[in-house]
Design an enzyme around this catalytic site. Structure first.
Site, short mmCIF file in Angstrom:
data_model
loop_
_atom_site.label_atom_id
_atom_site.label_comp_id
_atom_site.label_asym_id
_atom_site.label_seq_id
_atom_site.Cartn_x
_atom_site.Cartn_y
_atom_site.Cartn_z
N HIS A 59 0.85 -1.19 0.00
CA HIS A 59 0.00 0.00 0.00
C HIS A 59 0.88 1.24 0.00
O HIS A 59 1.95 1.25 0.62
CB HIS A 59 -0.96 0.02 1.20
CG HIS A 59 -0.30 -0.22 2.51
ND1 HIS A 59 0.09 -1.47 2.94
CD2 HIS A 59 0.08 0.63 3.48
CE1 HIS A 59 0.66 -1.38 4.12
NE2 HIS A 59 0.69 -0.10 4.48
N HIS A 101 0.87 5.19 0.98
CA HIS A 101 0.19 6.22 1.77
C HIS A 101 0.23 7.54 0.99
O HIS A 101 1.31 7.99 0.59
CB HIS A 101 0.92 6.46 3.09
CG HIS A 101 0.96 5.29 4.02
ND1 HIS A 101 0.18 5.21 5.16
CD2 HIS A 101 1.70 4.14 3.99
CE1 HIS A 101 0.45 4.06 5.79
NE2 HIS A 101 1.37 3.41 5.11
#
Ligand code: AMP
Length: 142
Positions: free
Chosen positions: A103, A105
């Site tokens: 992921h 951010h």
């Protein structure tokens, strides 16, 4: 490096087994709000492909995640009146990674406002729902 664990929390979100505050989705990526935002609008961009982090994802899937992160960053700048964007991505425990599905951010920033420490405070559901509405409308072009 350990193998990808399909029971990690983000894999469950991707399969729809756990909820999220979705801001964007296409055939290869999903973006949703971090429930412990370091700043308002803090969004996580994930590939749908089962990659642990940058070390095992395919270059094409990584490139797609970068494209979606850029879309989210631009939407935040336009919609939230952000002054800047911080992008972070952690790889393996020693690299700062806690959840082992890749992921990125995307953290909208305001001048003079420091980021909160990571995972320090859970945001109120109403605030997350409202933020998801604003960002998803911007990402849908509306
Ligand atoms: P890291 O793996 O270090 O990039 O950190 C994982 C991030 O996921 C942290 O910023 C957490 O606040 C966030 N997080 C953990 N669980 C959830 C969840 N269920 N929904 C959204 N964000 C989450």
């Amino acid at each position: 490096m350990p193998a990808y664990d399909p029971n990690n929390i983000f894999a469950k979100i991707l399969r729809g087994e756990l909820p999220c505050y979705k801001v964007y989705e296409d055939d290869k990526a999903l973006a949703f709000l971090d429930i412990m935002p370091r700043a308002p609008g803090h969004t996580l961009v994930l590939p749908k492909a089962p990659a642990r982090n940058m070390l095992d994802i395919s270059p094409d899937d990584l490139a797609h995640v970068a494209k979606v992160a850029q879309k989210v960053a631009k939407a935040a700048m336009a919609t939230l009146g952000s002054d800047g964007i911080t992008v972070q991505q952690f790889n393996e425990g020693p690299g700062g990674q806690v959840v082992f599905h890749l992921h990125v951010h995307v953290i909208p920033r305001k001048s003079g406002v420091p980021m909160k420490p990571a995972a320090s405070e859970k945001e109120k559901p109403e605030a997350l729902a409202e933020m998801a509405k604003r960002l998803s409308a911007a990402l849908a072009g509306g």
